[in-house]
Design a protein around this motif. Structure first.
Motif, short mmCIF file in Angstrom:
data_model
loop_
_atom_site.label_atom_id
_atom_site.label_comp_id
_atom_site.label_asym_id
_atom_site.label_seq_id
_atom_site.Cartn_x
_atom_site.Cartn_y
_atom_site.Cartn_z
N VAL A 166 -36.23 12.43 -0.47
CA VAL A 166 -36.67 12.68 -1.86
C VAL A 166 -35.54 12.53 -2.87
O VAL A 166 -35.81 12.48 -4.07
CB VAL A 166 -37.32 14.07 -1.99
CG1 VAL A 166 -38.54 14.17 -1.08
CG2 VAL A 166 -36.33 15.19 -1.70
N ASN A 167 -34.29 12.50 -2.42
CA ASN A 167 -33.17 12.23 -3.33
C ASN A 167 -32.00 11.69 -2.54
O ASN A 167 -32.03 11.65 -1.30
CB ASN A 167 -32.79 13.47 -4.16
CG ASN A 167 -32.33 14.63 -3.31
OD1 ASN A 167 -31.45 14.49 -2.46
ND2 ASN A 167 -32.92 15.81 -3.53
N SER A 168 -30.97 11.26 -3.22
CA SER A 168 -29.85 10.58 -2.57
C SER A 168 -28.74 11.51 -2.11
O SER A 168 -27.86 11.11 -1.36
CB SER A 168 -29.25 9.55 -3.54
OG SER A 168 -28.76 10.21 -4.71
N SER A 169 -28.76 12.75 -2.56
CA SER A 169 -27.63 13.66 -2.32
C SER A 169 -27.88 14.68 -1.23
O SER A 169 -26.95 15.14 -0.57
CB SER A 169 -27.28 14.41 -3.62
OG SER A 169 -28.37 15.25 -3.99
N GLU A 186 -40.63 18.92 -7.71
CA GLU A 186 -39.55 19.90 -7.80
C GLU A 186 -39.39 20.68 -6.50
O GLU A 186 -38.29 21.12 -6.16
CB GLU A 186 -39.79 20.87 -8.96
CG GLU A 186 -38.62 21.82 -9.19
CD GLU A 186 -38.80 22.68 -10.42
OE1 GLU A 186 -37.79 23.25 -10.89
OE2 GLU A 186 -39.94 22.77 -10.92
N ASP A 187 -40.49 20.87 -5.75
CA ASP A 187 -40.40 21.62 -4.51
C ASP A 187 -40.16 20.73 -3.29
O ASP A 187 -40.25 21.18 -2.15
CB ASP A 187 -41.66 22.46 -4.29
CG ASP A 187 -42.93 21.62 -4.22
OD1 ASP A 187 -42.87 20.39 -4.48
OD2 ASP A 187 -43.99 22.19 -3.90
N ASP A 188 -39.87 19.46 -3.51
CA ASP A 188 -39.62 18.53 -2.40
C ASP A 188 -38.25 18.77 -1.76
O ASP A 188 -37.29 19.16 -2.44
CB ASP A 188 -39.67 17.08 -2.90
CG ASP A 188 -41.07 16.49 -2.78
OD1 ASP A 188 -41.89 17.05 -2.03
OD2 ASP A 188 -41.33 15.47 -3.44
N GLU A 189 -38.17 18.49 -0.47
CA GLU A 189 -36.92 18.59 0.29
C GLU A 189 -36.76 17.36 1.17
O GLU A 189 -37.73 16.79 1.64
CB GLU A 189 -36.94 19.84 1.19
CG GLU A 189 -37.00 21.16 0.45
CD GLU A 189 -35.63 21.62 -0.04
OE1 GLU A 189 -34.62 20.95 0.26
OE2 GLU A 189 -35.58 22.67 -0.73
N ASN A 190 -35.53 16.97 1.38
CA ASN A 190 -35.23 15.93 2.35
C ASN A 190 -35.45 16.51 3.75
O ASN A 190 -34.82 17.51 4.12
CB ASN A 190 -33.79 15.45 2.21
CG ASN A 190 -33.55 14.74 0.90
OD1 ASN A 190 -33.97 13.61 0.71
ND2 ASN A 190 -32.86 15.42 -0.02
N MET A 191 -36.31 15.87 4.53
CA MET A 191 -36.63 16.38 5.87
C MET A 191 -36.65 15.22 6.87
O MET A 191 -37.33 14.22 6.65
CB MET A 191 -37.97 17.11 5.87
CG MET A 191 -38.00 18.33 4.95
SD MET A 191 -39.57 19.21 5.01
CE MET A 191 -39.53 19.86 6.68
N VAL A 192 -35.91 15.38 7.95
CA VAL A 192 -35.79 14.35 8.98
C VAL A 192 -35.63 15.05 10.32
O VAL A 192 -35.03 16.12 10.41
CB VAL A 192 -34.58 13.42 8.72
CG1 VAL A 192 -34.48 12.34 9.80
CG2 VAL A 192 -34.67 12.77 7.34
N SER A 193 -36.16 14.47 11.38
CA SER A 193 -36.01 15.06 12.71
C SER A 193 -34.60 14.81 13.24
O SER A 193 -33.88 13.91 12.79
CB SER A 193 -37.03 14.46 13.68
OG SER A 193 -36.71 13.10 13.96
#
Length: 437
Positions: A166-169, A186-193
């Motif tokens: 959801v963002n680059s940082s 606004e409530d999004d998070e970067n999520m990866v397994s």
């Protein structure tokens, strides 16, 4: 990957032994490792083979490990000539505000100042500068929103299965002062397994090995000799001079947010062998997120790889008992031909699983007759088949294409001319009467 097999072959020699492989246990059951984290994985960096994993398929917060994808896209843009290291970037208002926001990991960037791509890249990789990462997203894609689209597209291209950038940082979007990328919430998070993070690390190291030149630096001075001079200290606790120094460690990225907890993608190389480890939301003995434990547990994972597995070499000796490396050529002037391979292959195996490896010689069906016999004439250096090494049915990899057997080309070490009709006829007669005796 489809594999072409020879239906009839004079010399398909198999070595097959039964053993119990530890991969199923470490991947899906109990193991001797005591890893206290929401997810973890250890991967052999050369092959992508999974050595150990827990909860590896669950998408979880990755915090600043997100920057690894930003690194990949920046290095790719450099490689293709889209951008250059000495190219300058003028700080946007968004980057200025976020690069100087209290409480966020940053190298402060001045309003309207110009910085080179190299300076921004170093600040992102070593100091985990959030403003620098966003600045690079604008350099590559024009806006962070467009860059996020590139991140997710690249994840799909690399074969990720559980991801959401959801963002680059790696910041939580709610920490971006309302300036989170277009198309995200606004409530999004970067999520990866954990497995997909290991996959990203694999491709980052293999496609752009120069990434380790920067990620291995314990510190570096930002803009030396200027009023902005700043010693950037690497957040990787396994590097030389750090509290949890680990011999051979040279990357890759830490991450910490309240949502993701303490995360870390590490890598280390010893004696030509490299492993990749991922820890997501490391916990201490009380179950609380722990910055130190991500390094302690990464050391434990890496130790497991280096100590419990040995390099086993496979070559033509594995398919022959006499070790003479020859094959019969019934219709040749000389009725045998010496064979060779360019280089043997070395696999990291436990004592148990090395006996489960299947090895076979598959001759090219264009080089054999209808009876499966190798035919003359044969030229020196001519490819006549492949040495096939299958690690075992239980071995698992971070990507499907690596589940196929390893294949080494087999060549003729000498030329063999075809015998004359008279010689071949004489041999046939001799064989006929020999069979009557």
């Amino acid at each position: 990957m489809n594999k072409k097999t020879v239906k009839q072959s004079l010399s398909i020699l198999l070595i097959s032994f039964m053993a119990v492989t530890p991969f199923q246990q470490t991947a899906h059951g109990k193991s001797t490792l005591d890893i206290q984290a929401d997810a973890a994985i250890l991967v052999e960096a050369d092959t992508g083979k999974i050595v150990y994993s827990e909860n590896e398929d669950k998408p979880l917060g990755i915090a600043s490990m997100t920057k690894m994808m930003t690194e990949y896209l920046v290095l790719e843009a450099i490689d293709t000539g889209k951008i250059k290291w000495d190219q300058t970037y003028k700080v946007s208002d968004k980057v200025y505000q976020l690069a100087n926001a209290p409480g966020l990991s940053n190298v402060p960037l001045r309003a309207d100042e110009e910085y080179t791509v190299r300076e921004l890249y170093d600040a992102m990789v070593i100091k985990s500068g959030n403003g620098a990462a966003i600045a690079l997203s604008e350099v590559v894609a024009g806006s962070e929103g467009e860059f996020v689209k590139m991140m997710n597209a690249k994840a799909k291209e690399l074969g990720f299965e559980h991801y959401h950038f959801v963002n680059s940082s790696g910041l939580s979007n709610y920490d971006m002062l309302g300036m989170y990328p277009k198309g995200t919430r606004e409530d999004d998070e970067n999520m990866v397994s954990a497995e997909d993070m290991a996959t990203l690390a694999y491709y980052l190291i293999h496609d752009f090995p120069e990434v380790l030149e920067t990620s291995s630096l314990s510190s570096k001075v930002f803009r030396p000799g200027t009023s902005e001079e700043l010693v950037m200290k690497n957040t990787n606790g396994l590097l030389k001079g750090k509290s949890y120094y680990y011999k051979g460690a040279d990357g890759l990225k830490t991450g910490t947010t309240p949502f993701a907890g303490s995360t870390f993608t590490g890598t280390a190389e010893r004696n030509g062998v490299r492993y990749i480890s991922v820890i997501l939301d490391a916990k201490d003995e009380t179950g609380q997120p722990s910055s130190a434990e991500r390094f302690i547990q990464s050391r434990e994972l890496l130790d497991y790889g280096f100590k419990e597995f040995k390099s086993v070499t496979f070559n033509l000796d594995n398919i022959e008992t006499k070790k003479d490396h020859t094959l019969p050529v019934p219709n040749g002037k000389d009725q045998t031909v010496s064979i060779k391979i360019d280089n043997p292959i070395s696999l990291r195996l436990s004592d148990e699983e090395k006996d489960k490896v299947k090895t076979a010689l598959e001759l090219d069906d264009m080089k054999v007759d209808e009876d499966g016999s190798l035919e003359a004439p044969i030229e020196k250096g001519e490819k006549i088949g492949q040495l096939v090494i299958e690690p075992g049915e239980d071995a698992e990899y971070i990507f499907d294409q690596k589940k196929a057997p390893y294949r080494l080309d087999v060549y003729a070490a000498e030329s063999v001319k075809k015998a004359s009709w008279f010689v071949r006829s004489a041999r046939s007669i001799q064989d006929f009467f020999g069979n009557l005796l």
